[in-house]
Scaffold this motif. Structure first.
Motif, PDB file in Angstrom:
ATOM      1  N   TYR A   1       0.837  -1.208   0.000  1.00 44.43           N
ATOM      2  CA  TYR A   1       0.000   0.000   0.000  1.00 44.43           C
ATOM      3  C   TYR A   1       0.868   1.253   0.000  1.00 44.43           C
ATOM      4  O   TYR A   1       0.603   2.213  -0.735  1.00 44.43           O
ATOM      5  N   GLY A   2       1.913   1.246   0.814  1.00 44.56           N
ATOM      6  CA  GLY A   2       2.822   2.386   0.833  1.00 44.56           C
ATOM      7  C   GLY A   2       3.561   2.531  -0.478  1.00 44.56           C
ATOM      8  O   GLY A   2       3.746   3.647  -0.980  1.00 44.56           O
TER       9      GLY A   2
ATOM     10  N   VAL B   1       9.380  13.280  -0.844  1.00 45.56           N
ATOM     11  CA  VAL B   1       7.934  13.149  -0.617  1.00 45.56           C
ATOM     12  C   VAL B   1       7.481  11.727  -0.924  1.00 45.56           C
ATOM     13  O   VAL B   1       6.684  11.130  -0.189  1.00 45.56           O
ATOM     14  N   SER B   2       8.004  11.154  -2.013  1.00 40.91           N
ATOM     15  CA  SER B   2       7.675   9.771  -2.363  1.00 40.91           C
ATOM     16  C   SER B   2       8.125   8.814  -1.263  1.00 40.91           C
ATOM     17  O   SER B   2       7.384   7.902  -0.864  1.00 40.91           O
ATOM     18  N   LEU B   3       9.340   9.010  -0.758  1.00 41.32           N
ATOM     19  CA  LEU B   3       9.865   8.170   0.326  1.00 41.32           C
ATOM     20  C   LEU B   3       9.005   8.282   1.580  1.00 41.32           C
ATOM     21  O   LEU B   3       8.641   7.274   2.203  1.00 41.32           O
ATOM     22  N   SER B   4       8.659   9.511   1.946  1.00 38.98           N
ATOM     23  CA  SER B   4       7.835   9.734   3.142  1.00 38.98           C
ATOM     24  C   SER B   4       6.454   9.112   2.980  1.00 38.98           C
ATOM     25  O   SER B   4       5.906   8.539   3.930  1.00 38.98           O
ATOM     26  N   THR B   5       5.907   9.206   1.778  1.00 36.35           N
ATOM     27  CA  THR B   5       4.577   8.635   1.523  1.00 36.35           C
ATOM     28  C   THR B   5       4.584   7.123   1.687  1.00 36.35           C
ATOM     29  O   THR B   5       3.655   6.541   2.261  1.00 36.35           O
ATOM     30  N   ILE B   6       5.642   6.465   1.180  1.00 35.06           N
ATOM     31  CA  ILE B   6       5.740   5.008   1.322  1.00 35.06           C
ATOM     32  C   ILE B   6       5.718   4.617   2.795  1.00 35.06           C
ATOM     33  O   ILE B   6       4.970   3.723   3.214  1.00 35.06           O
ATOM     34  N   VAL B   7       6.530   5.301   3.592  1.00 33.62           N
ATOM     35  CA  VAL B   7       6.638   4.965   5.014  1.00 33.62           C
ATOM     36  C   VAL B   7       5.336   5.265   5.749  1.00 33.62           C
ATOM     37  O   VAL B   7       4.809   4.418   6.497  1.00 33.62           O
ATOM     38  N   LEU B   8       4.762   6.449   5.549  1.00 33.28           N
ATOM     39  CA  LEU B   8       3.558   6.860   6.281  1.00 33.28           C
ATOM     40  C   LEU B   8       2.356   5.993   5.931  1.00 33.28           C
ATOM     41  O   LEU B   8       1.626   5.531   6.816  1.00 33.28           O
ATOM     42  N   VAL B   9       2.137   5.767   4.631  1.00 39.12           N
ATOM     43  CA  VAL B   9       0.979   4.964   4.218  1.00 39.12           C
ATOM     44  C   VAL B   9       1.156   3.504   4.662  1.00 39.12           C
ATOM     45  O   VAL B   9       0.184   2.843   5.054  1.00 39.12           O
TER      46      VAL B   9
ATOM     47  N   TYR C   1       2.717   2.369   7.405  1.00 41.71           N
ATOM     48  CA  TYR C   1       2.422   2.253   8.832  1.00 41.71           C
ATOM     49  C   TYR C   1       0.963   2.575   9.135  1.00 41.71           C
ATOM     50  O   TYR C   1       0.365   1.982  10.047  1.00 41.71           O
ATOM     51  N   LEU C   2       0.380   3.492   8.376  1.00 41.07           N
ATOM     52  CA  LEU C   2      -1.038   3.799   8.564  1.00 41.07           C
ATOM     53  C   LEU C   2      -1.897   2.584   8.225  1.00 41.07           C
ATOM     54  O   LEU C   2      -2.824   2.232   8.981  1.00 41.07           O
ATOM     55  N   SER C   3      -1.592   1.925   7.104  1.00 40.99           N
ATOM     56  CA  SER C   3      -2.360   0.734   6.727  1.00 40.99           C
ATOM     57  C   SER C   3      -2.177  -0.379   7.753  1.00 40.99           C
ATOM     58  O   SER C   3      -3.122  -1.118   8.063  1.00 40.99           O
TER      59      SER C   3
ATOM     60  N   LYS D   1      -7.938  -3.552  13.656  1.00 40.11           N
ATOM     61  CA  LYS D   1      -9.286  -3.910  13.222  1.00 40.11           C
ATOM     62  C   LYS D   1     -10.174  -2.691  12.967  1.00 40.11           C
ATOM     63  O   LYS D   1     -11.393  -2.756  13.077  1.00 40.11           O
ATOM     64  N   MET D   2      -9.517  -1.568  12.627  1.00 41.33           N
ATOM     65  CA  MET D   2     -10.283  -0.370  12.269  1.00 41.33           C
ATOM     66  C   MET D   2     -10.813  -0.492  10.842  1.00 41.33           C
ATOM     67  O   MET D   2     -11.747   0.207  10.453  1.00 41.33           O
ATOM     68  N   LEU D   3     -10.195  -1.342  10.051  1.00 42.67           N
ATOM     69  CA  LEU D   3     -10.678  -1.692   8.722  1.00 42.67           C
ATOM     70  C   LEU D   3     -10.845  -3.204   8.676  1.00 42.67           C
ATOM     71  O   LEU D   3     -10.007  -3.938   9.217  1.00 42.67           O
ATOM     72  N   PRO D   4     -11.906  -3.728   8.045  1.00 43.94           N
ATOM     73  CA  PRO D   4     -12.106  -5.182   7.960  1.00 43.94           C
ATOM     74  C   PRO D   4     -11.005  -5.827   7.130  1.00 43.94           C
ATOM     75  O   PRO D   4     -10.541  -5.268   6.131  1.00 43.94           O
ATOM     76  N   ILE D   5     -10.609  -7.008   7.531  1.00 38.09           N
ATOM     77  CA  ILE D   5      -9.514  -7.714   6.869  1.00 38.09           C
ATOM     78  C   ILE D   5      -9.852  -8.031   5.414  1.00 38.09           C
ATOM     79  O   ILE D   5      -8.951  -8.200   4.576  1.00 38.09           O
TER      80      ILE D   5
END
Length: 537
Positions: free
Chosen positions: A433-434, A485-493, A495-497, A504-508
């Protein structure tokens, strides 16, 4: 100008020598294929290249036709000069940083291509998408250097450029197709050695020609044009640093580099080879710098070239062959043409092998035909060489914008692929996803930044964006900014996912990339699915 028959004969002899070396290496590779895996022999030479061959072929990663021609051109240009020559320093830094951080993790895990850690980390499909920027870069690079050779042959031999493009492309395709990395590596040795000797032979004749002033004098004084030493205006410092970072870091994330270091017999040898190649790369830029300085110090009216000057005629990109032709004796200019041909072929075979290796091994074998045999992969690899080489040869006839297209694709590799490679090797927890988010954000940001050489106006004008000769130029270091920005987006997204799914905030069931399903026990997945169904009811 009449046909240069001695020069033509010399070039034919050089091509025959190169082809013979490539065919001998192909025979050597064939013997090893009988005892080892054919695919690894073709792509990484069985991982047993000795230090000497490894040094020359690794240096040839970036020391090619564009390197020696482009360096001379930038020194010559009145608006640039030596201060704006990034390539010798930038590519030297590439090899040093590669040896420090990237070679050991890649070589110790015995990866076959640069795409292996990306597919291992982000999945086969995402890894295949990441293959697109370097594929385009290799094709445009192959085309641009063939086009530069065609123009050089036209200047020195008075032969139609398309003939040299076709002959060079066919020669490179033939020996690369038959011998893989062995042919590329061993031909790189004679090509680079020939390039070193002949360029240094040409330099004294150019320096001592009566039409040229002392370059020490013209380095700081205006004579036929501005001082060739050049200057960096305060408002352009950020852009200068951005270009240097682009070459230094962006030069790492290419298969043509990892193809060489992965072929070393050990991680230690690969690291030492990378360091030594950085030094040799910088040294190889010195003759081109001197030739560019001579061009800026020459009264062209005293030569048969006459006025207007090459810069006024729009022929600055041909300054190296022009110096060889008009300031050196005939036999010296022929030797210089051989050096340029050697530089072009050493780059062309690398790009051809690079893209075909990744397609056959990472796309065909890992995504399309997982049960493909070694022989089948090798056949696909050779077929892709012919197709990609033919595409590059066709594009070489449209040379007006090919180099600019390669530069743009190279920037995409820097902005998109370099951060992905860093995350795959060094940052745990990053996921598909990241990777997808970083790719999308980096791609959009880079396109919004515009491209002056291709007449693409910037939609996103960063601080300092200014209008120069009717074209907007970004003075802000937006290439490096886009990469970060691309590097930061990979890391942030990533860990967020991870938080959203594991908490379990999103269904598996929404984990369409199967990143977290495998981390959840099977019975728990069924229980979560049942809970989600009941909640929806």
């Amino acid at each position: 100008m009449a046909l240069n028959v001695p020069g033509l004969i010399a070039v034919v002899v050089f091509y025959a020598l190169t082809l013979a070396t490539g065919l001998w290496a192909a025979w050597k590779a064939k013997k090893k294929e009988q005892r080892n895996r054919q695919t690894e022999i073709a792509i990484v030479g069985g991982r047993n290249l000795n230090m000497f061959v490894g040094l020359f072929t690794t240096t040839a990663t970036w020391v090619g036709g564009a390197y020696i021609n482009g360096t001379a051109e930038i020194v010559y240009l009145p608006s640039r000069g030596l201060a704006w020559v990034h390539a010798p320093l930038g590519f030297a830094v590439t090899f040093i940083l590669g040896g420090l951080f990237f070679v050991k993790p890649m070589r110790s895990k015995k990866y076959v291509t640069m795409m292996d850690p990306l597919q291992e980390k982000f999945g086969q499909t995402m890894g295949s998408i990441l293959f697109i920027p370097p594929l385009l870069g290799d094709i445009f690079w192959f085309a641009s250097i063939l086009a530069s050779l065609g123009a050089t042959v036209r200047v020195i031999l008075d032969v139609q450029g398309y003939m040299s493009i076709v002959i060079s492309a066919c020669t490179v395709i033939l020996y690369t197709l038959l011998g893989g990395l062995y042919s590329v590596a061993y031909t790189d040795v004679i090509q680079l050695f020939f390039m070193m000797i002949t360029l240094w032979i040409c330099v004294p004749f150019a320096l001592l020609n009566s039409a040229s002033e002392n370059i020490a004098y013209t380095a700081v004084r205006e004579l036929y044009q501005g001082p060739w030493i050049g200057e960096i205006q305060p408002s352009y410092i950020a852009k200068w640093l951005d270009d240097l970072a682009y070459l230094s870091l962006g030069g790492i994330a290419w298969q043509i580099y990892f193809q060489r270091v992965l072929a070393a017999s050990s991680s230690k040898q690969a690291i030492i080879t990378s360091y030594a190649s950085g030094f040799l790369t910088a040294v190889m830029g010195v003759p081109s710098i001197l030739i560019g300085a001579v061009a800026a110090s020459t009264d062209w009216n005293q030569t048969s070239y006459g006025l207007p000057t090459p810069n006024e005629r729009g022929e600055s990109n041909m300054i190296l062959p022009l110096i060889l032709q008009y300031l050196c004796p005939t036999y010296v200019s022929v030797a210089g043409l051989g050096a340029i041909a050697a530089a072009v072929m050493s780059s062309a075979d690398s790009s051809l092998l690079s893209s075909s290796s990744m397609f056959a091994y990472n796309i065909y074998k890992k995504l399309l035909r997982k049960k493909a045999s070694d022989r089948e992969i090798l056949c696909v690899m050779r077929l892709s060489m012919v197709l990609l080489g033919s595409a590059g040869m066709g594009l070489a006839f449209l040379s007006s914008s090919i180099y600019d297209l390669w530069f743009l694709s190279g920037e995409l590799v820097y902005a998109l692929l370099f951060p992905q490679l860093c995350c795959a090797l060094f940052i745990s927890g990053t996921n598909t996803y990241g990777s997808a988010a970083g790719f999308f954000v980096g791609f959009v940001l880079r396109l919004l930044g515009g491209e002056p050489s291709l007449k693409i106006p910037p939609v996103l004008r960063y601080p300092g964006c200014t209008l120069v000769d009717g074209i907007y130029v970004q003075l802000f270091p937006f290439k490096t900014f886009t990469m970060l920005v691309s590097l930061s987006t990979i890391v942030l997204v990533s860990y967020l996912s991870q938080v959203l799914f594991m908490k379990k905030m999103l269904p598996i069931q929404w984990d369409v990339c199967n990143v977290f399903r495998k981390e959840t026990p099977q019975h728990q997945q069924h229980e979560l699915a049942e809970q989600e169904r009941l909640r929806q009811d």
